[in-house]
Design an enzyme around this catalytic site. Structure first.
Site, short mmCIF file in Angstrom:
data_model
loop_
_atom_site.label_atom_id
_atom_site.label_comp_id
_atom_site.label_asym_id
_atom_site.label_seq_id
_atom_site.Cartn_x
_atom_site.Cartn_y
_atom_site.Cartn_z
N SER A 21 0.75 -1.08 -0.12
CA SER A 21 -0.13 -0.09 0.04
C SER A 21 0.93 1.34 0.02
CB SER A 21 -0.87 -0.07 1.14
OG SER A 21 -0.12 -0.21 2.41
N GLU A 23 1.33 5.45 0.76
CA GLU A 23 0.66 6.62 1.38
C GLU A 23 1.07 7.98 0.72
OE1 GLU A 23 0.92 6.65 5.76
OE2 GLU A 23 1.52 8.65 5.76
N ASP A 115 -1.21 14.87 15.90
CA ASP A 115 -0.24 15.84 16.73
C ASP A 115 -0.96 17.08 17.19
OD1 ASP A 115 2.26 14.21 17.07
OD2 ASP A 115 2.51 14.40 14.80
N PHE A 226 13.05 14.35 10.32
CA PHE A 226 11.80 13.72 10.44
C PHE A 226 11.97 12.74 11.70
CE2 PHE A 226 8.42 11.70 7.62
CZ PHE A 226 7.57 12.14 8.25
N HIS A 276 3.46 -1.02 3.84
CA HIS A 276 2.99 0.33 3.38
C HIS A 276 4.31 1.12 3.32
CE1 HIS A 276 -0.08 3.16 3.88
NE2 HIS A 276 1.12 4.00 4.67
#
Ligand code: FAD
Length: 304
Positions: A21, A23, A115, A226, A276
């Site tokens: 999958s 994102e 968040d 990140f 993913h």
């Protein structure tokens, strides 16, 4: 397209292909929108199980998520999964978003606490009339729409706000008890962290798929920042691989593909059959890694 979309494909030698999958994040500008759609068109023929679109804070960002999901439904045969958070919204507002998704045909939501809108690191405060936790959100969705499949997050290195990995797994358990069908992990670079985490999750009696979230490193400096904010560790061997390549994007790309392909192939050999990919709205690395896993573009879709 169903969750078994790419089950029709088999890798060479009759080996069963894993599920994949992708994102995406909603584009902010017309140029970014064009890049995203080129990416979607390139990746769609690989027939992923689903493609998910993240959800930000603030009305305009959220509208962009809704618009991207609507366009995926209208213009492709992909199955979209809409991310949704509890941030700064009442239950009524969130329920309305879910109702709208359901009406347009969305049957998969990635349900998150989210968040704080002040940014990662600020103290999270639930909306007084809102869903108080991600588990409450999962329960709220499943109660009204049992036909919506709900995925949630998981953190192999624990969430930065979590007191311990056990406390973190308690939260995962609450989300599963509320009806989550699948957890997608925060990205990680050390497969042992994931394998140990899955062992601990299984020991707690959690049986849902724990799908590894894979981040092909397009830009090492950005990925490192990140990772720091997300509480994911960056092993020294990875830093060394990108050492001296700050001004050499071509070589960085080759290294990134080799690293991520090695990571997924090792996980796959270890029995992991679901991946993913955090695409960062770029196709090339993810396409190459999927190819190495055995995926071939469906020619009918390729021609479309
Ligand atoms: P939860 O799973 O509910 O909680 C994570 C951990 O934080 C828990 O284990 C718990 O120990 C701790 N925790 C939670 N609440 C508290 C509390 N009140 N006090 C103390 N500890 C607490 N963010 C977005 O904004 N939009 C997105 O689209 C998005 N997509 C994501 C997709 C994936 C696959 C992942 C892994 C993350 C995503 N995030 C997204 C990031 C996520 O919103 C943040 O990590 C957020 O801080 C936690 O949300 P959650 O649902 O993962 O939290």
């Amino acid at each position: 397209m169903s969750d078994s979309a790419n089950q029709g494909q088999q890798a060479a030698g009759g080996r069963k292909l894993p599920k994949i999958s992708f994102e995406f994040f909603p584009p902010k500008t017309e140029e970014m929108e064009q890049t995203l759609w080129e990416t979607i068109k390139r990746l769609a023929p690989l027939e992923p199980s689903f493609v998910s679109v993240t959800y930000g804070a603030g009305g305009s960002t959220r509208e962009r998520t809704h618009a991207t999901i609507a366009r995926i439904l209208k213009e492709t045969s992909l199955t979209p999964a809409a991310h949704l958070t509890c941030v700064d919204a009442s239950r009524g507002e969130i329920d309305e978003v879910v109702a709208r998704y359901h009406e347009t045909g969305v049957r998969h939501i990635v349900a998150l606490r989210g968040d704080p809108s002040a940014g990662i690191g600020a103290a999270y405060k639930a909306h007084p009339d809102g869903y108080q936790s991600s588990a409450a959100l999962v329960a709220g969705i499943k109660k009204r729409y049992p036909d919506i499949e709900v995925s949630v997050s998981a953190y192999p290195e624990k969430h930065p706000e979590s007191a311990s990995l056990d406390a973190d797994i308690d939260v995962l358990k609450a989300k599963v008890d509320a009806g989550a069908a699948r957890a997608i992990t925060q990205f990680f670079f050390d497969n042992d962290l994931y394998n140990r985490y899955v062992d601990r999750v299984r020991a707690r009696g959690i049986a849902i798929p724990i799908v590894p979230g894979i981040l092909p490193v397009q830009n090492f400096k950005l990925a490192k920042n990140f990772a720091t904010r997300a509480g994911a560790s960056v092993p020294a061997w990875l830093s060394e691989k990108f050492d001296g390549l700050d001004d050499d994007p071509e070589t960085r790309k080759l290294i990134a593909a080799a690293v991520a392909a090695g990571q997924v192939q090792k996980l796959n050999k270890h029995g992991v059959d679901n991946f993913h990919f955090y695409t960062m709205n770029r196709a090339d690395l993810v396409f190459a890694i999927s190819h190495l896993l055995g995926f071939r573009a469906n020619s009918a879709q390729k021609a479309a």
